[in-house]
Design an enzyme around this catalytic site. Structure first.
Site, PDB file in Angstrom:
ATOM      1  N   ASN A   1       0.736  -1.261   0.000  1.00 32.74           N
ATOM      2  CA  ASN A   1      -0.055   0.142  -0.180  1.00 32.74           C
ATOM      3  C   ASN A   1       1.040   1.105  -0.445  1.00 32.74           C
ATOM      4  O   ASN A   1       0.113   2.077  -0.536  1.00 32.74           O
ATOM      5  CB  ASN A   1      -1.427   0.379   1.292  1.00 32.74           C
TER       6      ASN A   1
ATOM      7  N   ASP B   1       1.678  -9.955   3.772  1.00 34.36           N
ATOM      8  CA  ASP B   1       0.687  -9.271   4.901  1.00 34.36           C
ATOM      9  C   ASP B   1      -0.747  -9.666   4.477  1.00 34.36           C
ATOM     10  O   ASP B   1      -1.370  -9.958   5.174  1.00 34.36           O
ATOM     11  CB  ASP B   1       1.457  -7.048   5.299  1.00 34.36           C
TER      12      ASP B   1
ATOM     13  N   MET C   1       5.635 -13.185  12.083  1.00 34.19           N
ATOM     14  CA  MET C   1       5.410 -11.365  10.742  1.00 34.19           C
ATOM     15  C   MET C   1       4.058 -11.017  10.924  1.00 34.19           C
ATOM     16  O   MET C   1       3.464 -11.810  10.563  1.00 34.19           O
ATOM     17  CB  MET C   1       6.472 -11.791   9.137  1.00 34.19           C
ATOM     18  N   GLY C   2       3.336 -10.154  11.326  1.00 36.95           N
ATOM     19  CA  GLY C   2       2.553  -9.374  10.968  1.00 36.95           C
ATOM     20  C   GLY C   2       2.661  -7.958  11.524  1.00 36.95           C
ATOM     21  O   GLY C   2       1.995  -8.046  12.921  1.00 36.95           O
ATOM     22  N   ARG C   3       2.099  -6.311  11.165  1.00 36.66           N
ATOM     23  CA  ARG C   3       2.836  -5.580  12.092  1.00 36.66           C
ATOM     24  C   ARG C   3       1.418  -5.176  12.287  1.00 36.66           C
ATOM     25  O   ARG C   3       0.651  -5.135  13.559  1.00 36.66           O
ATOM     26  CB  ARG C   3       3.361  -4.422  11.439  1.00 36.66           C
TER      27      ARG C   3
ATOM     28  N   GLU D   1       4.271 -10.724  15.751  1.00 36.38           N
ATOM     29  CA  GLU D   1       5.015  -9.732  16.155  1.00 36.38           C
ATOM     30  C   GLU D   1       4.640  -8.432  16.230  1.00 36.38           C
ATOM     31  O   GLU D   1       5.600  -7.797  17.287  1.00 36.38           O
ATOM     32  CB  GLU D   1       6.077  -9.151  14.906  1.00 36.38           C
TER      33      GLU D   1
ATOM     34  N   TYR E   1      13.119 -13.905   8.344  1.00 33.73           N
ATOM     35  CA  TYR E   1      13.253 -13.114   7.429  1.00 33.73           C
ATOM     36  C   TYR E   1      12.763 -14.721   6.614  1.00 33.73           C
ATOM     37  O   TYR E   1      12.082 -14.408   5.214  1.00 33.73           O
ATOM     38  CB  TYR E   1      14.192 -12.958   7.388  1.00 33.73           C
ATOM     39  N   LEU E   2      13.036 -15.898   6.468  1.00 33.53           N
ATOM     40  CA  LEU E   2      12.789 -16.855   5.669  1.00 33.53           C
ATOM     41  C   LEU E   2      11.564 -16.749   5.469  1.00 33.53           C
ATOM     42  O   LEU E   2      11.185 -17.801   4.277  1.00 33.53           O
ATOM     43  CB  LEU E   2      12.578 -18.205   6.440  1.00 33.53           C
TER      44      LEU E   2
END
Lengths: 398, 398
Positions: free
Chosen positions: B105, B135, B177-179, B234, B291-292
């Site tokens: 985005n 994401d 991962m995922g903010r 995360e 990062y994988l």
């Protein structure tokens, strides 16, 4: 006559192949009336936690074989003489004639004690060690089932990381499993396509780790390429043999007193902080590859086949009443043969990466190592391929 | 007439497919004389770092397409009005008529500013946003290229971890991962075969995270099963919106001021310590998938195909001189259609996991989510299969 199967130590991606190989071959040989499995290895034996594998349908077993991890579960117990006497008592009660134990060098040591004790009391027990360990540290073997699949995972991981760090430059520090031996960390070099590909620095327990040398190495690569990818064994240690992890973190031990190195991101984070603060580099990533290394469901086809074969061989040796440890020996490029050696030859011994596979710098592997590893990681191991295109001349001049 | 391709933000496993799709389709359409690539996205544009993709052999491109990561490299730069004016100056000098920018985005927002500025100065520039983000948080889309492959990785990872922790019991905490959105963390539930399989608890940023509730949840599962597997985004945060990671660790920012959550094992280690000390459980593992998740070279075949298609579509819209953002819309089970929406509809907006996909407990996903995800992760996604065998009656009675 009952054959008992069990599993000790950490899981791998292909243990179930060894288990299924042993079951199906034992059925075919027809020298055993029943086939039992002990849940949680030797712990399950003393608790008489057995399952009956004699009649599990072959179709089910073939589905089970494709799954990672220990289907019979596992244990970290390292039995002493008293513990082994208890095991024998249960084995005799259940009329077990052969015990096939899948595991690493601790597992082999357990079988060595058991077979010695059994002989002393005149109990005719055949003990066969089925090799498995992602650490690849069993002596008398070219390599060990489980290692090729974990090496495949680590090789693929660094293949992706190399491209990732090329996209968004910085320093990447990846911590790889391996307490005493750097076999798995060395596999990080597997997918390098051109000289400038990462990992640029590989730190294994076979060499002492010195923080100042490490920082100097990272700076040199970063100054030259604008990025630096590092692979580090969790077991790296200083010149006194003390793990770097324990230079800043309290010892963490498992219920059996083994010092734990995995299960924390502390080493990667510590090294990242050192690079950030000493070298003033802003983008520093600390990754710990963690438990996926031994459980990710993407096994090497070569590893699957060989894990199956050592299980089959173990059943064969058991039917011949031969105690020992099954081995894998390379006889061509690429072909292997299987054998049996004395339990005492393997038990408790550790094979580290030989000097002949480590570069003079001590922070890389050489072509001889890659030639050793490449045939193991699977016929469909990915190849990196970089875009090459001519540069467009600049038009605007500032 | 020259078409320019570029890439912004974090890499995925299938970006190269979009790149190659756009190049090959643009060649086929024949409405562009040359095809350039900007190295490191908008940063490469202002530096005039272009490569000429017009004549790269198709055979080479097809090999490139199979590789993870951004072959044109990437950037975290989020251009403001002045930066965009500089971009336009370079684009005009190089006679760029279409700019196809692959990204999330933020990338869409850059294109929105660029196309507005271009219109204001009468520069006929077509801007097409090619969607990509692990994401999965782009609005106007059923899902986003890159997400299916990362979800596949996370699903496979927890499939292996489930078996691993069953073998050697304890508590496992895996940080995903995922903010702002829990899409990727939710994928950890993908490989569950039976009810007792892990992950047993899933914490997403869509729900506030409370430490006492977390510890109570873990204890309840551990007491019941003797093990507990947890997946945590995360980006989990307290009721005030403050990331849990920053409740004990200083803010780490990238060169453009974005707060960094990845690249450290600190959150997993912090949660592990809490479980160890508050619940007195000895074997607690804190893994950070790292990062994988966005670079592992094992893409979903569905994702590869769709990433290729959005690239092809972008080239088509460019040839029709239509500015906008390419979208993926699900029209069947499983079939998708592609479309084009206004850049402003996508730019800067975030789509989180809807309540309809989250269980009432707030710590799990439901069957509707799994039905949504399953078709995306690839026709060869692994199935877990557990050994079932009857127990053997105990003989020795203590």
């Amino acid at each position: 006559m009952t054959t008992l199967l069990g599993k000790g130590g950490g899981p791998t991606a292909v243990i179930a192949q060894s288990l299924v190989g042993a079951i199906l071959r034992a059925r075919l040989l027809g020298t055993t009336a029943r086939i039992y499995g002990a849940l949680h290895g030797v712990q399950g034996i003393v608790n008489q936690d057995f399952v009956d594998l004699t009649d599990v349908p072959e179709e089910d077993l073939e589905l089970v074989a494709k799954n990672p991890g220990a289907q019979l579960r596992s244990t970290r117990d390292k039995p002493d003489q008293v513990y082994c006497a208890n095991i024998l008592r249960v084995l005799q009660a259940h009329r077990i004639s052969s015990f096939l134990y899948i595991g690493g060098n601790d597992t082999s040591e357990t079988l060595r004690i058991l077979s010695t004790q059994a002989a002393a009391i005149g109990y005719d027990l055949t003990c066969v060690h089925v090799p498995k360990t992602i650490d690849n540290d069993l002596v008398c073997n070219d390599h060990t089932p489980g290692y090729p699949s974990s090496a495949r995972f680590v090789g693929h991981a660094f293949m992706g990381i190399n491209r990732d760090v090329m996209s968004l430059p910085g320093v990447y520090i990846g911590v790889v499993m391996g307490r005493h031996a750097g076999w798995l960390t060395a596999a990080s070099a597997l997918a390098k396509e051109v000289d400038d590909d990462g990992p640029h620095l590989i730190y294994m327990p076979e060499r002492d780790f010195d923080m100042q040398t490490f920082l100097r190495d990272v700076k040199a690569v970063y100054d030259r390429l604008g990025r630096c990818i590092v692979a580090v064994s969790e077991g790296v240690h200083d010149a006194s043999g003390k793990p770097i992890l324990h230079s800043f973190k309290d010892l963490d031990t498992d219920p059996h007193g083994n010092v734990r190195l995995s299960g924390t991101g502390a080493l990667a984070d510590f090294l990242s902080e050192q690079v950030k603060h000493s070298l003033g580099i802003q983008r520093v990533i600390g990754d710990t590859l963690g438990y996926l290394q031994r459980s990710f469901p993407d096994a090497s086809d070569v590893d699957r086949r060989e894990a199956r074969m050592v299980g089959e061989r173990a059943a064969l040796y058991a039917s011949l009443r031969r105690t020992g440890s099954v081995t894998i020996n390379r006889i061509g490029d690429y072909k292997v043969d299987y054998g049996l050696v004395d339990l005492a030859d393997v038990a408790g011994k550790t094979r580290v990466v030989p000097d002949a596979f480590i570069s003079d710098s001590g922070t890389d592997v050489n072509e001889a190592f890659l030639r050793y590893l490449r045939p193991l990681v699977g016929s469909d191991f990915r190849r990196a391929y970089s875009l090459r295109a001519p540069a467009v001349p600049k038009i605007l001049l500032e």
